[in-house]
Design a protein around this motif. Structure first.
Motif, short mmCIF file in Angstrom:
data_model
loop_
_atom_site.label_atom_id
_atom_site.label_comp_id
_atom_site.label_asym_id
_atom_site.label_seq_id
_atom_site.Cartn_x
_atom_site.Cartn_y
_atom_site.Cartn_z
N GLY A 21 0.89 -1.24 0.16
CA GLY A 21 0.11 -0.12 0.15
C GLY A 21 0.91 1.29 -0.21
O GLY A 21 0.41 2.39 0.19
N SER A 22 2.09 0.98 -0.53
CA SER A 22 2.82 2.34 -0.34
C SER A 22 3.16 3.11 -1.72
O SER A 22 3.89 4.06 -1.68
N LEU A 23 2.42 2.86 -2.45
CA LEU A 23 2.18 3.69 -4.00
C LEU A 23 1.83 5.11 -3.52
O LEU A 23 1.01 5.40 -2.51
N GLY A 24 2.70 6.16 -4.07
CA GLY A 24 2.57 7.58 -3.87
C GLY A 24 3.08 8.17 -2.60
O GLY A 24 2.96 9.20 -2.32
N LEU A 25 3.70 7.42 -1.66
CA LEU A 25 4.56 7.66 -0.41
C LEU A 25 5.87 8.21 -1.09
O LEU A 25 6.52 7.27 -1.63
N PRO A 26 6.32 9.46 -0.46
CA PRO A 26 7.39 9.81 -1.04
C PRO A 26 8.71 8.78 -0.60
O PRO A 26 8.77 8.29 0.46
N GLU A 27 9.38 8.43 -1.66
CA GLU A 27 10.87 7.55 -1.59
C GLU A 27 10.37 6.09 -1.44
O GLU A 27 11.17 5.07 -1.36
N LEU A 28 8.88 5.77 -1.21
CA LEU A 28 8.74 4.21 -0.78
C LEU A 28 7.62 3.76 -1.51
O LEU A 28 7.28 2.67 -1.61
N GLY A 29 7.32 4.55 -2.91
CA GLY A 29 6.24 4.03 -3.84
C GLY A 29 6.69 3.73 -5.12
O GLY A 29 5.86 3.19 -6.04
N THR A 30 8.15 3.62 -5.29
CA THR A 30 8.68 3.29 -6.73
C THR A 30 8.71 1.56 -6.74
O THR A 30 8.97 0.87 -5.67
N PRO A 31 8.72 1.05 -7.96
CA PRO A 31 8.91 -0.31 -8.21
C PRO A 31 10.21 -0.96 -7.34
O PRO A 31 10.17 -1.98 -6.76
N PHE A 32 11.34 -0.19 -7.53
CA PHE A 32 12.37 -0.49 -6.73
C PHE A 32 12.22 -0.62 -5.30
O PHE A 32 12.95 -1.72 -4.79
N VAL A 33 11.62 0.24 -4.78
CA VAL A 33 11.79 0.32 -3.23
C VAL A 33 10.67 -0.81 -2.76
O VAL A 33 10.84 -1.31 -1.66
N ILE A 34 9.68 -0.70 -3.54
CA ILE A 34 8.63 -1.85 -3.13
C ILE A 34 9.13 -3.20 -3.33
O ILE A 34 8.91 -4.05 -2.43
N GLN A 35 10.07 -3.51 -4.15
CA GLN A 35 10.65 -4.57 -4.29
C GLN A 35 11.61 -4.81 -2.99
O GLN A 35 11.82 -5.96 -2.42
N MET A 36 12.50 -3.96 -2.54
CA MET A 36 13.12 -3.90 -1.45
C MET A 36 12.41 -4.31 -0.12
O MET A 36 12.65 -4.96 0.78
N LEU A 37 11.24 -3.78 -0.15
CA LEU A 37 10.36 -3.98 1.06
C LEU A 37 9.89 -5.31 1.16
O LEU A 37 9.76 -5.95 2.02
N LEU A 38 9.63 -6.03 -0.15
CA LEU A 38 9.34 -7.11 -0.13
C LEU A 38 10.32 -8.29 0.21
O LEU A 38 10.19 -9.30 0.89
N ASP A 39 11.72 -7.78 -0.15
CA ASP A 39 12.79 -8.58 0.06
C ASP A 39 13.13 -8.57 1.58
O ASP A 39 13.58 -9.75 2.29
N THR A 40 12.84 -7.55 2.24
CA THR A 40 13.53 -7.43 3.63
C THR A 40 12.50 -7.39 4.80
O THR A 40 12.61 -7.76 5.89
N LYS A 41 11.14 -7.09 4.27
CA LYS A 41 9.90 -7.21 5.13
C LYS A 41 10.33 -6.43 6.45
O LYS A 41 10.50 -7.07 7.89
N PRO A 42 10.41 -5.12 6.35
CA PRO A 42 10.74 -4.37 7.71
C PRO A 42 9.52 -4.41 8.58
O PRO A 42 8.56 -4.52 8.31
N THR A 43 10.01 -4.47 9.92
CA THR A 43 8.91 -4.46 10.95
C THR A 43 8.84 -3.18 12.27
O THR A 43 8.32 -3.15 13.01
N ASN A 64 25.12 -6.10 -3.38
CA ASN A 64 25.71 -5.73 -1.99
C ASN A 64 24.77 -6.40 -1.11
O ASN A 64 24.69 -7.53 -0.62
N ALA A 65 24.17 -5.33 0.01
CA ALA A 65 23.16 -5.87 1.24
C ALA A 65 22.39 -6.95 0.56
O ALA A 65 21.78 -7.72 1.22
N GLN A 66 21.62 -6.73 -0.48
CA GLN A 66 20.50 -7.74 -0.89
C GLN A 66 21.15 -9.09 -1.21
O GLN A 66 20.62 -9.96 -0.43
N THR A 67 22.16 -9.13 -1.67
CA THR A 67 22.68 -10.47 -1.72
C THR A 67 23.17 -10.89 -0.54
O THR A 67 23.01 -12.38 -0.10
N LEU A 68 23.56 -10.08 0.48
CA LEU A 68 24.04 -10.89 1.84
C LEU A 68 22.83 -11.16 2.82
O LEU A 68 22.72 -12.21 3.24
N ILE A 69 21.90 -10.54 2.35
CA ILE A 69 20.56 -10.80 3.02
C ILE A 69 20.06 -12.22 2.52
O ILE A 69 19.64 -13.03 3.40
N GLN A 70 20.06 -12.36 1.22
CA GLN A 70 19.47 -13.48 0.50
C GLN A 70 20.46 -14.65 0.98
O GLN A 70 19.89 -15.83 1.19
#
Length: 324
Positions: A21-43, A64-70
């Motif tokens: 539901g982050s579409l339209g939120l500054p810095e958090l609604g782009t496809p790139f960041v949405i994928q980051m949110l899905l990958d990291t599941k912030p709490t 970098n970080a994506q690979t290390l987390i995976q």
């Protein structure tokens, strides 16, 4: 909003498959960041600061970080996300503070680590993955900036959830890049049909079908409008005597688009129409065009959209008008 669409009372299928539901939120609604949110599941809020830092750096997330987390070598909270964290972490490892600062400055500028610094980090039990990550980084975001961005996003997210009409009206007035009244503000069916056509062209391999920058911006705006419709919020037809030049308004439980959302009608012309409307009803389309100082093309467009009502073409009355 950062884990699902549940807070908006809709499903991903309602908004063209977008899972959050982050579409339209500054810095958090782009496809790139949405994928980051899905990958990291912030709490937590701290996790969101990490997301902001990672999304604004260069060679900090991808490869970098994506690979290390995976690979389960680190977590979101332990990854190298912002420049400040490097210095604080090294000091916690008993590295001399001045040296820790110099290492941070070198890494955040993309200059990497000297052999001496690398050995120093090894001697202080810094993990291999952490050293590897520092050597990959080309630019790092400061934590204070990341924190400010997330605080702003959280404030706006509050209104998106609890005051949706106000949120969408503000978004369309300020953030939207290519709003078009004819295709976006006259109902969901018209919007969905236009989206299908643009997406078909975007997915086509024919270079002739490539979307223009304006069409790409328009497709992005359409996603937010689709979300608005999915939440049961509708647009009210433009009333030229109530509409504002550049600002969407909340009227009742609906949203009235701005005059400049009409395709081909710029801010100046919209302002002229708003001012002219203050002087009372128009006698005809000709009177509208003259008083508002707009072109015949704009007048015809507004008439075709049904925004000029049943105004006659000219101030001159014909015999047929008298016989009506």
């Amino acid at each position: 909003l950062f884990a699902s669409t549940e807070a908006l009372g809709i499903t991903p299928e309602d908004i063209d498959g977008c899972p959050l539901g982050s579409l339209g939120l500054p810095e958090l609604g782009t496809p790139f960041v949405i994928q980051m949110l899905l990958d990291t599941k912030p709490t937590s809020f701290t996790d969101m600061i990490c997301i902001s830092g990672l999304s604004h750096g260069t060679d900090v997330w991808l490869g970098n970080a994506q690979t290390l987390i995976q690979e389960n070598k680190c977590t979101l909270s332990s990854a190298v996300c912002t420049r400040d964290e490097i210095m604080v972490y090294l000091i916690s490892k008993n590295v001399e503070s001045g040296t820790a600062f110099k290492i941070m400055e070198s890494v955040r500028k993309g200059k990497g680590l000297s052999e001496e610094w690398e050995q120093l980090m090894i001697d202080h039990d810094v993990p291999d993955w952490y050293i590897w990550s520092c050597k990959k980084i080309k630019y790092m975001f400061p934590k204070a900036h990341a924190c400010a961005y997330v605080m702003m996003a959280f404030r706006i997210a509050y209104f998106k959830v609890y005051y949706p009409q106000a949120y969408y009206a503000a978004y369309f007035s300020i953030r939207a890049k290519a709003m078009d009244y004819a295709t976006m503000c006259r109902g969901k069916d018209i919007l969905v049909n236009e989206m299908k056509q643009l997406k078909a062209r975007a997915n086509s391999k024919d270079p002739a079908n490539k979307l223009s920058k304006k069409e790409e911006d328009s497709l992005d705006d359409m996603k937010i409008v689709l979300e608005m419709y999915a939440r049961g919020i509708e647009c009210q037809p433009i009333d030229i005597f109530k509409a504002k030049a550049t600002r969407f308004q909340v009227i009742g439980d609906k949203i009235m688009p701005s005059l400049n959302s009409i395709n081909g009608l710029g801010d100046k012309a919209a302002e002229q129409i708003e001012e002219a409307a203050k002087d009372g009803p128009f006698l005809s389309r000709e009177d509208f065009r003259i008083r508002c100082k707009v072109s015949q093309t704009i007048t015809d467009t507004m008439a075709q959209l049904g925004l000029l009502g049943d105004l006659p073409e000219s101030n001159q009355m014909s015999i047929m008008d008298l016989l009506k």
